[in-house]
Design an enzyme around this catalytic site. Structure first.
Site, PDB file in Angstrom:
ATOM      1  N   ASP A  42      -1.030  13.428   0.874  1.00 28.45           N
ATOM      2  CA  ASP A  42      -1.604  12.694  -0.253  1.00 28.45           C
ATOM      3  C   ASP A  42      -1.780  13.606  -1.464  1.00 28.45           C
ATOM      4  O   ASP A  42      -1.667  13.178  -2.604  1.00 28.45           O
ATOM      5  CB  ASP A  42      -2.933  12.071   0.151  1.00 28.45           C
ATOM      6  CG  ASP A  42      -2.699  10.921   1.100  1.00 28.45           C
ATOM      7  OD1 ASP A  42      -2.573  11.180   2.311  1.00 28.45           O
ATOM      8  OD2 ASP A  42      -2.580   9.777   0.621  1.00 28.45           O
ATOM      9  N   GLN A  82      -2.384   2.535  11.130  1.00 27.23           N
ATOM     10  CA  GLN A  82      -1.098   2.427  10.429  1.00 27.23           C
ATOM     11  C   GLN A  82       0.057   2.879  11.334  1.00 27.23           C
ATOM     12  O   GLN A  82       1.176   2.403  11.205  1.00 27.23           O
ATOM     13  CB  GLN A  82      -1.083   3.304   9.162  1.00 27.23           C
ATOM     14  CG  GLN A  82      -1.997   2.844   8.050  1.00 27.23           C
ATOM     15  CD  GLN A  82      -3.382   3.472   8.141  1.00 27.23           C
ATOM     16  OE1 GLN A  82      -3.796   3.915   9.212  1.00 27.23           O
ATOM     17  NE2 GLN A  82      -4.094   3.495   7.046  1.00 27.23           N
ATOM     18  N   ARG A 130      -6.808  -1.559  -7.993  1.00 27.29           N
ATOM     19  CA  ARG A 130      -7.311  -0.514  -7.076  1.00 27.29           C
ATOM     20  C   ARG A 130      -7.556   0.723  -7.920  1.00 27.29           C
ATOM     21  O   ARG A 130      -6.663   1.550  -8.092  1.00 27.29           O
ATOM     22  CB  ARG A 130      -6.312  -0.229  -5.949  1.00 27.29           C
ATOM     23  CG  ARG A 130      -6.353  -1.296  -4.860  1.00 27.29           C
ATOM     24  CD  ARG A 130      -5.539  -0.878  -3.655  1.00 27.29           C
ATOM     25  NE  ARG A 130      -6.162   0.198  -2.910  1.00 27.29           N
ATOM     26  CZ  ARG A 130      -5.561   0.821  -1.890  1.00 27.29           C
ATOM     27  NH1 ARG A 130      -4.345   0.488  -1.529  1.00 27.29           N
ATOM     28  NH2 ARG A 130      -6.185   1.779  -1.238  1.00 27.29           N
ATOM     29  N   LYS A 179      -3.774  12.117   5.838  1.00 25.71           N
ATOM     30  CA  LYS A 179      -4.540  11.225   6.718  1.00 25.71           C
ATOM     31  C   LYS A 179      -5.404  11.996   7.720  1.00 25.71           C
ATOM     32  O   LYS A 179      -4.955  12.986   8.301  1.00 25.71           O
ATOM     33  CB  LYS A 179      -3.544  10.353   7.474  1.00 25.71           C
ATOM     34  CG  LYS A 179      -4.138   9.345   8.417  1.00 25.71           C
ATOM     35  CD  LYS A 179      -4.997   8.325   7.729  1.00 25.71           C
ATOM     36  CE  LYS A 179      -4.229   7.585   6.674  1.00 25.71           C
ATOM     37  NZ  LYS A 179      -5.089   6.846   5.734  1.00 25.71           N
ATOM     38  N   ARG A 239       0.863  -1.185   0.000  1.00 25.84           N
ATOM     39  CA  ARG A 239       0.000   0.000   0.000  1.00 25.84           C
ATOM     40  C   ARG A 239       0.901   1.237   0.000  1.00 25.84           C
ATOM     41  O   ARG A 239       2.117   1.111   0.142  1.00 25.84           O
ATOM     42  CB  ARG A 239      -0.916   0.023   1.227  1.00 25.84           C
ATOM     43  CG  ARG A 239      -0.190  -0.427   2.485  1.00 25.84           C
ATOM     44  CD  ARG A 239      -0.619   0.184   3.759  1.00 25.84           C
ATOM     45  NE  ARG A 239      -0.296   1.577   3.895  1.00 25.84           N
ATOM     46  CZ  ARG A 239       0.900   2.072   4.255  1.00 25.84           C
ATOM     47  NH1 ARG A 239       1.937   1.289   4.468  1.00 25.84           N
ATOM     48  NH2 ARG A 239       1.084   3.375   4.402  1.00 25.84           N
ATOM     49  N   GLY A 240       0.305   2.406  -0.150  1.00 19.77           N
ATOM     50  CA  GLY A 240       1.096   3.633  -0.194  1.00 19.77           C
ATOM     51  C   GLY A 240       1.356   3.977  -1.651  1.00 19.77           C
ATOM     52  O   GLY A 240       1.815   3.132  -2.424  1.00 19.77           O
TER      53      GLY A 240
END
Lengths: 343, 343
Positions: free
Chosen positions: B232, B191, B86, B242, B43-44
């Site tokens: 992000d 996380q 995704r 986040k 992920r990321g």
């Protein structure tokens, strides 16, 4: 909804089963009561005060005695055992001591049993009355349509009935004001997600669950008109309450949102300052496991260092008003609080 | 520690097993890669970009073809399937497209396989270089002995190696600066508690886990000298990151603590403003269950209303500086950011 009451024995809502099951525990002797207190079937300072009082009543009925002195000796021993169930819970001890005093002053066993029950009921009633008074004073601050942010559980389940901060919301609702409550989940023990949402849904009050970290976005988006929280202790310069309260106060100030604290006058410790109070640090396990149901569900490395203070301190400069059973107190607190405490 | 690399097949750390087990997944075909992406073994955004690139390499080796056109047709189909793993992860698609382009331009199957791997390795290397540049620019802002607060996972595990905000902390550590990191657990997906603590402990960097709601108390007690977070998306007037980042920024401002954002220039979307971006809302189940391991561990009433935005927006006025691979950008951002973006 009443959290604890007397019905020939102690009856209480088993909070360990919420929100999955609503169960009334029947408690017939002191050992069962101690077990219930220790596994947190009942929690919250005012609720524990009532539990302590009713516990002494249970002790009065546990055995038959033909000698009043031996009866008193027995009840005294059992009372001390209840007090030790949660040694840091001052209110538990306060409730126990108040009823025990009446028992020890009584002439006969029969009288002792009667006055014990009367005093225990009085403790419970006083809490309910206090909360309803706080509720009606506080409800004046709430307007129809308000979005209200709160943290932890400050409702019926933390008291005998009604609640402190949630009591204010209940009273406003009862007056016909439609409010939308945002309940912070309240990490790490999730009293918000487990108990507050359940209580409000029971009352038909609109409630939305958020993580503690979402307090900022709901304020930024204009969803919050007021913040209302409870308090564990109010000193001369600040309010001690559930960890996370301070962040809500800072965010409220930044967004120009009123920040209210609802707490009975027994919570005030006006001789002390924030620096005099040591904040309880709880077990690291609370952050390492999703301990609420399954103790084996690990969510962090086993050997990670954890800082887990149970409370934080919000300087009074962030507090718009204090809601008590004797009225709403506005600043300057150093002048107004002593006035109310003296009345 | 490298999150994903090529070794005759794709090898990656299985993040679903952390922090309990450190396992390297070996991925030999596109279907396995898609499965790994969907169950969040990787992920990321930067890590997914590399995964997309390497995925096209896998597709090149899956079957033998004697016709270069049929080979290209096959790889193109497989590439599109990876992109759909995704659909909202733009970086995954960027990585896929970059390598696919090289494949489609090649004259022979053999050349295509070679250039595909070379391009995929280049994507991964570029990310590492970018992170290390960000790290060395950012490390200049850190002083020996600093207490640093961070949220979410912005380390090796979110990138190919090193990390963004955690990369800055790593670089400072490598320069001999001893830092104490406070990792917010980062509800609701944790996380911070699962990944960030694990990464820092591996590197021997001092880390303490706190709940998101403890950010206030650690600042109030003087334990924090700097806040460093990732991003992000960075628009003309704010930083999307986040959920919970905004509260950290407001608290940092209130305590006079610098607030830094570390992000590569690919994160900048300078044509847009905060109001143009729709914040993704995730499933209510994330707040109702301790979903991390045991899906049955319920922590809120089944039918409770939940608000679960994945990100929040921090206005740029709260940001002390932006750390990028081309240097640290200080305000005024409306003048300084376009300058860097043009270079």
């Amino acid at each position: 909804m009443r959290t604890i009451y007397w019905d020939g024995c102690i009856k209480m809502i088993d909070q360990t089963k919420l929100p999955d099951e609503f169960t009334i525990l029947e408690i017939n002797d002191v050992d069962d009561l101690i077990f219930a207190i220790q596994r947190l079937s009942i929690r919250g300072a005012p609720a524990l005060e009532a539990a302590g009082g009713y516990g002494v009543v249970l002790a009065c009925y546990e055995r038959d005695f033909d000698n009043s002195e031996r009866f008193k000796e027995y009840v005294k021993n059992r009372a001390e055992k209840i007090e030790r169930a949660r040694p840091t819970a001052v209110n538990l001890s306060v409730g126990v001591k108040r009823v025990l005093k009446k028992v020890l002053e009584s002439r006969s066993i029969e009288t002792a049993r009667e006055v014990a029950l009367r005093e225990a009921e009085r403790i419970a009633e006083e809490d309910i009355i206090r909360n309803k008074l706080m509720g009606s004073f506080g409800a004046k601050l709430i307007e129809d349509g308000d979005g209200i942010l709160t943290i932890c559980n400050t409702g019926s389940l933390a008291t005998v009935e009604w609640g402190t901060a949630l009591g204010v919301i209940r009273s406003a609702n009862l007056e016909g004001k439609r409010v939308r409550v945002f309940a912070c989940e309240t990490r790490p023990l999730n009293q918000g997600s487990r108990l507050t949402t359940w209580e409000l849904m029971n009352d038909g009050i609109d409630v939305t669950l958020i993580t503690d970290s979402m307090a900022g976005i709901v304020m930024q988006k204009g969803m919050i008109d007021k913040v209302i929280v409870g308090a564990d202790r109010i000193v001369r310069d600040g309010v001690f309450n559930k960890i996370g309260t301070y962040a809500l106060a800072v965010l409220a100030k930044e967004h120009g949102i009123p920040f209210f604290v609802a707490a009975p006058l027994t919570t005030f410790d006006w001789e002390k300052e924030m620096k005099d109070v040591v904040i309880e640090e709880r077990s690291p396990e609370e952050l390492k496991f999703c301990h609420i149901k399954c103790k084996n569900c690990r969510i962090a490395p086993d050997d990670v260092k954890v800082y887990n203070p149970a409370f934080d301190a919000t300087p009074l400069k962030y507090v718009t008003a204090l809601i008590t059973e004797k009225g709403v107190i506005f600043p300057p607190y150093d002048r107004e609080v002593p006035k109310i405490l003296r009345t």
